[in-house]
Every structure is written in structure tokens, then in C-alpha cells.
Design a protein around this motif. Structure first.
Motif, mmCIF file in Angstrom:
data_model
loop_
_atom_site.group_PDB
_atom_site.id
_atom_site.type_symbol
_atom_site.label_atom_id
_atom_site.label_comp_id
_atom_site.label_asym_id
_atom_site.label_seq_id
_atom_site.Cartn_x
_atom_site.Cartn_y
_atom_site.Cartn_z
ATOM 1 N N PHE A 1 39.472 -54.622 -41.519
ATOM 2 C CA PHE A 1 38.443 -53.815 -40.864
ATOM 3 C C PHE A 1 37.062 -54.451 -40.898
ATOM 4 C CE2 PHE A 1 41.793 -50.878 -42.329
ATOM 5 C CZ PHE A 1 42.356 -50.684 -41.076
ATOM 6 N N VAL B 1 35.181 -46.473 -44.066
ATOM 7 C CA VAL B 1 36.219 -47.476 -43.868
ATOM 8 C C VAL B 1 35.600 -48.821 -44.214
ATOM 9 C CG1 VAL B 1 37.809 -48.572 -42.247
ATOM 10 C CG2 VAL B 1 37.313 -46.116 -42.044
ATOM 11 N N GLY C 1 38.551 -50.726 -37.275
ATOM 12 C CA GLY C 1 38.243 -49.607 -38.160
ATOM 13 C C GLY C 1 38.094 -48.298 -37.415
ATOM 14 N N SER D 1 47.319 -45.140 -37.471
ATOM 15 C CA SER D 1 46.309 -46.202 -37.471
ATOM 16 C C SER D 1 46.982 -47.575 -37.393
ATOM 17 C CB SER D 1 45.389 -46.101 -38.686
ATOM 18 O OG SER D 1 46.112 -46.205 -39.885
#
Length: 152
Positions: free
Chosen positions: A35, A64, A41, A91
Motif C-alpha cells: 500500500f 492503511v 490502499g 480487498s
């Protein structure tokens, strides 16, 4: 107690109840800084919002980081395990679609902490959103794009 892997030991005795506040921490596999690409992210952030929209959890604060996230929630329905499984699965799917990645995104299991007192909530929210500052990623919190809290 038998010698179990850490991910299985974390589940022993885990109990979740609706309306309780939890801090969830989930790491990427091998702490890979996936990320650092903030657009990836955003896929995790979208899952936080979906969980809230679908009534599974109220998001109180989250961040995040390049290789993990912290998510302070009030559990509304279902289990912590189910919430985490959905968040990880969806995700992962978003990252795979965006990058063509074929390997696992997340480490097995997760860490949770139930908050018990009101003052813990404010302290924990500050801890969550200040993560990028402590990690030296930014000098001002407002410069980091992947965080939010209901108090802001």
C-alpha cells in the motif's frame, strides 16, 4: 496447550459481541509494503466503507499503512472473523484486478483487542491515526491520504 501456529492460537478463546468496540490489526503477507501505492490502499478503504454500509461495523478510525492496517470499529452484526474474512477477500480481489497479482495479499489471522473503557477509545483512535507520523512517513497527519476518524 498444544503447540499451534500463531494464527490458530489467536482464535482460541476469541469472543466477539455486537456493540463492542474493537481494534483490528491486519498485516500484509511477509509485511510486503503493497500500500505504498495509495491507489491500492483505496481498495481496502472501500471495504471499510462497504462493511459500514452493509451494517457489519461502524468505522470509528482507521489507517492503511504500507504493510498493515489498523481499524477501530464498533461491531454491529456477525463475527469479527467474518468481517475480517470479507474485508481481506474483497480487498485482495480489488488488488488482483488492478495489478494482476497472483499471490496472497494478507497474512493469515489477525489481531483484535476489545476496548473496555471510554478513555481507551480516544487513546486508541489517536494511536491509530498517528501511525504514519510515528513511522516517519509524513510530518503532518494531513499529508497522509489513507486515514480517517469520525471525530475529524
Amino acid at each position: 496447550m498444544p503447540d499451534l501456529p500463531a494464527s490458530k492460537r489467536l482464535r482460541i478463546g476469541r469472543y466477539a459481541e455486537s456493540s463492542r468496540i474493537y481494534l483490528l490489526t491486519i498485516n500484509t503477507r511477509d509485511r510486503e509494503p503493497i500500500f505504498k501505492d495509495f491507489s491500492l490502499g483505496r481498495g481496502v478503504v472501500n471495504q471499510f466503507r462497504c462493511a459500514q454500509d452493509q451494517g457489519f461495523a461502524n468505522s470509528l478510525a482507521w489507517v492503511v499503512m504500507p504493510d498493515h492496517f489498523h481499524w477501530l470499529i464498533e461491531l454491529r452484526q456477525g463475527s469479527l472473523g467474518g468481517l475480517v474474512q470479507r474485508t481481506k477477500s474483497l480487498s485482495t480481489k480489488a488488488v488482483k484486478q488492478s495489478t494482476g497479482r497472483t499471490t496472497s495479499l494478507w497474512q493469515r489471522g489477525f489481531h483484535d483487542r476489545a476496548l473496555r473503557r471510554e478513555e481507551d477509545l480516544v487513546k486508541m483512535a489517536r494511536y491509530v491515526v498517528a501511525n504514519p507520523l510515528r513511522a516517519g512517513l509524513v510530518e503532518k497527519l494531513g499529508d497522509y491520504p489513507l486515514w480517517d476518524a469520525i471525530w475529524v
